[in-house]
Design an enzyme around this catalytic site. Structure first.
Site, PDB file in Angstrom:
ATOM      1  N   LYS A  48       4.448  13.998  -7.544  1.00 20.39           N
ATOM      2  CA  LYS A  48       3.617  12.756  -7.183  1.00 20.39           C
ATOM      3  C   LYS A  48       2.316  12.672  -6.781  1.00 20.39           C
ATOM      4  O   LYS A  48       1.813  11.210  -7.306  1.00 20.39           O
ATOM      5  CB  LYS A  48       4.494  12.792  -6.021  1.00 20.39           C
ATOM      6  CG  LYS A  48       5.329  12.353  -5.985  1.00 20.39           C
ATOM      7  CD  LYS A  48       5.562  11.899  -4.146  1.00 20.39           C
ATOM      8  CE  LYS A  48       7.517  11.511  -3.813  1.00 20.39           C
ATOM      9  NZ  LYS A  48       8.498  12.817  -3.582  1.00 20.39           N
ATOM     10  N   SER A  73       5.198   7.316   6.683  1.00 20.57           N
ATOM     11  CA  SER A  73       6.871   7.740   6.709  1.00 20.57           C
ATOM     12  C   SER A  73       7.003   9.075   6.834  1.00 20.57           C
ATOM     13  O   SER A  73       8.255   9.745   7.921  1.00 20.57           O
ATOM     14  CB  SER A  73       7.231   7.027   5.194  1.00 20.57           C
ATOM     15  OG  SER A  73       8.058   8.258   4.778  1.00 20.57           O
ATOM     16  N   ASP A 125       0.711  -0.902  -0.353  1.00 21.83           N
ATOM     17  CA  ASP A 125       0.107   0.116  -0.264  1.00 21.83           C
ATOM     18  C   ASP A 125       0.752   1.167  -0.128  1.00 21.83           C
ATOM     19  O   ASP A 125       1.392   1.963   1.138  1.00 21.83           O
ATOM     20  CB  ASP A 125      -0.734   0.073   1.034  1.00 21.83           C
ATOM     21  CG  ASP A 125      -1.691   1.350   1.677  1.00 21.83           C
ATOM     22  OD1 ASP A 125      -1.617   2.248   0.227  1.00 21.83           O
ATOM     23  OD2 ASP A 125      -2.179   1.274   2.524  1.00 21.83           O
TER      24      ASP A 125
END
Lengths: 389, 389
Positions: free
Chosen positions: B184, B160, B152
């Protein structure tokens, strides 16, 4: 502040032969404080274009911080030295390599895009010219693994096999297609399809092709490894009493198919003819003559270090892990070390006593024998022996 | 003939420091005729286990054929030297490494199989221990590229980002989510989903999270590269007349969101407060104090070599290839060379004269400037200027 530098500038260093073998990867050794590294901003793992007498290669930079090189010297790995035909003291021109455009196609492939013919050609051109580093090749191979190559891989196989035969000047070809769970061809059906294609394409390019579908479930003969396999072949040709029967029968079947190309040999009669030639010594005589024409018959080397792995209990051999057998042969040094490999003593179904040798590992170096045996100890089921009820 | 060697044998060589920097890959240099290579069958590119004081690494072998090493000596690349904490003259034990079982999982992944948690952990353990060669890492990365990681990945991103903030002791966090075709996050919808997840997970672990969705369609500010980006930031803080407006507005919006965490600051009032702090010089004073606390404010370095790329015709800027701009900055040496990069003079929509500078390339080394310019010459559409009708 506004330089008018609009072309790649070149710099030169004198070559010193360091004698470092990095296998096929071209490596260049330069001092971090040499004028080229400083002017070009090169650092460890930079890709550097190295030019000598109008011939260029791209090498990976290893930076030397000690006194291995003088400030005006560069070293090359042996592969790079050979590729450039370099001599000590030659001056090489050094520059940034052109951006490798085909790497963007490798990147696309890694991300799952389909490559067209032009893309593949661009990649192959750069690979053949030695412009890819090992890590680029590794990524490309990983991206193409399995069914991701987007090529008609059976078509490629057929083209590769037949074009080789045609190039060698053959007019008639027999092709063995072993079928088995761990063989290239997994089923009889797939073998039939491949066989049909080989015969058809052969016909179109003027080759008479005959296929022989055989059992690929277990290895043929006893040896795995160059010398040990050669020993099996010699035993069959010399009609030794303990020559492996399965190898003999396989060879007769294929030789029979070859003989049936000859006028006057009826279909089905070839294998009998082959058996006659083998049994009366004519096959061996012919083999000796072929060896003599190629510089003489030499006996295969014998490994200095061997170890027999024995049965822990009595019983029947009910399983052989062919993948592990091949792996053990490799750990023992095969095929690089010609005498290395292993000899299987017990085909499937053999009844064995406790302590009876199952297979013998052969190695040229004691460390390689120990390495193979360590791995066998960790994998006890390579040859499975089950107690009889 | 039947040795009873049933364990990996060890051999020792004395270490000599060759001072060769191969970046992160551990390399060992040994003579092909040394007793270890002969006993173990090692050759160029073999993987060798190197042990010093009970600490082991796996290194790739480069074979030395010249007189760089005495027969009882081995060299190490600088990375390997550091990993082992070696000193000249230390005796290292050398052996075949254990078979790297996790590579069979990498192989499975390359062939498209899905990896479970245990597989990933086994691979990560071996990677972290430095047991993978660069070619193994390269193959693994290629096999995991795109959506093939079977993780995932948004979940990993959230974990993170937030765990890092929590570990740093933050209680309130503002996160900028730029949205754009080459960012992104590609769409407003995706940004909303990600935003919701960040806020939710933040709440669970005790972090107050506020997200700011911004325009990621083109770079913010003019500079690309460490010093050039820092210069933009300083210009905004110092309220210079030509400070980039887009960077100023982006910073005010994010600072406003931070200020709204404070008691007494009404929703929507933060940005005005931030503008006040910036305009009256308090933001700059604070920045100076932060720099002083970290050893003093230093001006960013200026590149010794620059070149302006100019408009070939008059017209309007109708396109900017952001991917190529980033690439040019990298070819010029950024981010490794801090002063390198490029400065964009003309945002989308600017009307330019023929010969007017479009962007300036900055480099620390003349070769890197030439390299970047060579590549610009081959790619004329980086900034597209179209004649006005």
């Amino acid at each position: 502040m506004n330089d008018n530098v609009h072309r790649t500038s070149f710099h030169a260093l004198r070559l010193k032969r360091l004698g470092i073998d990095t296998y096929q990867e071209p490596v260049i050794y330069m001092r971090s404080d040499c004028h080229v590294c400083r002017a070009e901003g090169f650092e460890a793992q930079s890709r550097v274009q190295v030019t000598l007498n109008n011939h260029s290669i791209i090498a990976t930079l290893n930076v030397v911080t000690g006194d291995l090189l003088a400030p005006d010297e560069a070293g090359l790995s042996e592969a790079a030295w050979r590729l450039l035909g370099a001599r000590a003291g030659d001056a090489v021109a050094l520059s940034h390599p052109p951006v490798l455009e085909s790497l963007s196609r490798v990147r696309a492939k890694v991300y799952g895009k389909r490559l067209g013919d032009a893309d593949m050609r661009a990649i192959m051109r750069d690979v053949a010219a030695g412009r890819y580093a090992d890590i680029h090749l590794s990524a490309f191979l990983a991206a193409c693994a399995g069914d991701r190559l987007d090529l008609d891989s059976e078509g490629q196989l057929v083209a590769s096999v037949l074009s080789e035969k045609a190039a060698a000047g053959s007019s008639h070809v027999v092709i063995d297609i072993p079928v088995g769970d761990t063989a290239k061809v997994r089923s009889r059906d797939a073998a039939q399809t491949l066989s049909h294609r080989l015969v058809e394409i052969g016909r179109i390019i003027g080759l008479t092709v005959q296929t022989v579908v055989t059992d690929g479930a277990q290895p043929v003969g006893r040896g795995i490894g160059p010398a040990l396999e050669a020993r099996d072949v010699l035993a069959v040709l010399r009609r030794e009493a303990d020559a492996p029967v399965d190898l003999r029968e396989r060879a007769l079947r294929i030789a029979g198919a070859v003989l049936e190309f000859a006028p006057g040999v009826a279909p089905g009669a070839g294998v009998h003819l082959a058996r006659e030639f083998l049994d009366d010594g004519r096959a061996w005589k012919k083999f000796e003559a072929i060896c003599a024409a190629q510089g003489g018959l030499r006996e295969p080397p014998v490994a200095a270090h061997t170890h027999a792995v024995t049965a822990a209990q009595c019983g029947r051999v009910t399983g052989i892990d062919n993948r592990w057998l091949a792996r053990v042969a490799k750990l023992a040094g095969a095929p690089r070390a010609p005498a290395a490999g292993l000899e299987l003593h017990v085909p499937l179904g053999t009844v064995v006593e406790q302590g009876q040798p199952l297979f013998t590992v052969h190695a040229e170096a004691p460390g390689e024998l120990a390495y193979a045996l360590d791995n066998i100890a960790a994998q006890p089921g390579i040859v499975r022996v089950e107690a009889e009820p």
